[in-house]
Design a protein around this motif. Structure first.
Motif, PDB file in Angstrom:
ATOM      1  N   GLY A  32     133.017 -38.233  27.387  1.00  0.00           N
ATOM      2  CA  GLY A  32     133.829 -37.932  26.215  1.00  0.00           C
ATOM      3  C   GLY A  32     133.271 -38.562  24.958  1.00  0.00           C
ATOM      4  O   GLY A  32     132.063 -38.591  24.739  1.00  0.00           O
ATOM      5  N   THR A  33     134.152 -39.106  24.143  1.00  0.00           N
ATOM      6  CA  THR A  33     133.802 -39.648  22.836  1.00  0.00           C
ATOM      7  C   THR A  33     132.956 -40.905  22.954  1.00  0.00           C
ATOM      8  O   THR A  33     133.302 -41.832  23.696  1.00  0.00           O
ATOM      9  N   GLU A  34     131.848 -40.937  22.220  1.00  0.00           N
ATOM     10  CA  GLU A  34     131.005 -42.130  22.202  1.00  0.00           C
ATOM     11  C   GLU A  34     131.741 -43.266  21.495  1.00  0.00           C
ATOM     12  O   GLU A  34     132.521 -43.033  20.581  1.00  0.00           O
ATOM     13  N   THR A  62     138.388 -33.834  29.431  1.00  0.00           N
ATOM     14  CA  THR A  62     138.617 -34.178  28.025  1.00  0.00           C
ATOM     15  C   THR A  62     138.855 -35.673  27.809  1.00  0.00           C
ATOM     16  O   THR A  62     138.918 -36.122  26.667  1.00  0.00           O
ATOM     17  N   SER A  64     138.073 -39.735  27.725  1.00  0.00           N
ATOM     18  CA  SER A  64     136.932 -40.569  27.351  1.00  0.00           C
ATOM     19  C   SER A  64     136.958 -41.878  28.131  1.00  0.00           C
ATOM     20  O   SER A  64     137.994 -42.535  28.218  1.00  0.00           O
TER      21      SER A  64
END
Length: 120
Positions: A32-34, A62, A64
């Protein structure tokens, strides 16, 4: 730079474990999001298991999760002090089916990307 064994295929409820075989560099396992800023600490949804390994659960593609730095195993490090064993391994349990892409937040621009395919 690559993740060995990707894509990884498992069944729902199973766990995948990563360890760092690079003798010099830390890596991350990031779904997911870094992380913004310093990628060294793990995300808040990462716990430590009794044997010292970091652990997370991902239910949906979805979500992270970020391992923080996963260091080379103590025996593999060249000219460096011992590393606590726990920061050399990261486990993720996947309770549900799906396709879960991940990267090394430090080396994704060099192609260090992978995917876990979870079948029912």
């Amino acid at each position: 730079v690559r993740f060995i064994g990707s894509p990884t295929k498992i069944h729902a409820g199973q766990t995948v474990e990563w360890s760092n075989l690079d003798p010099d560099l830390p890596h991350t396992i990031t779904f997911g999001t870094e992380p913004a800023g310093d990628p060294a600490p793990p995300s808040s949804n990462v716990t430590v298991q009794a044997d010292g390994a970091r652990h997370a659960v991902i239910n949906f593609p979805t979500e992270s999760v970020h391992s923080g730095f996963i260091a080379p195993a103590p025996a593999e490090r060249i000219g460096a002090p011992q590393t606590p064993l726990g920061v050399t391994r990261f486990r993720v349990r996947f309770p549900r089916a799906g396709t879960f892409p991940y990267i090394c937040a430090l080396h994704d621009n060099l192609g260090m990307k992978g995917v876990v395919i979870v079948d029912p």
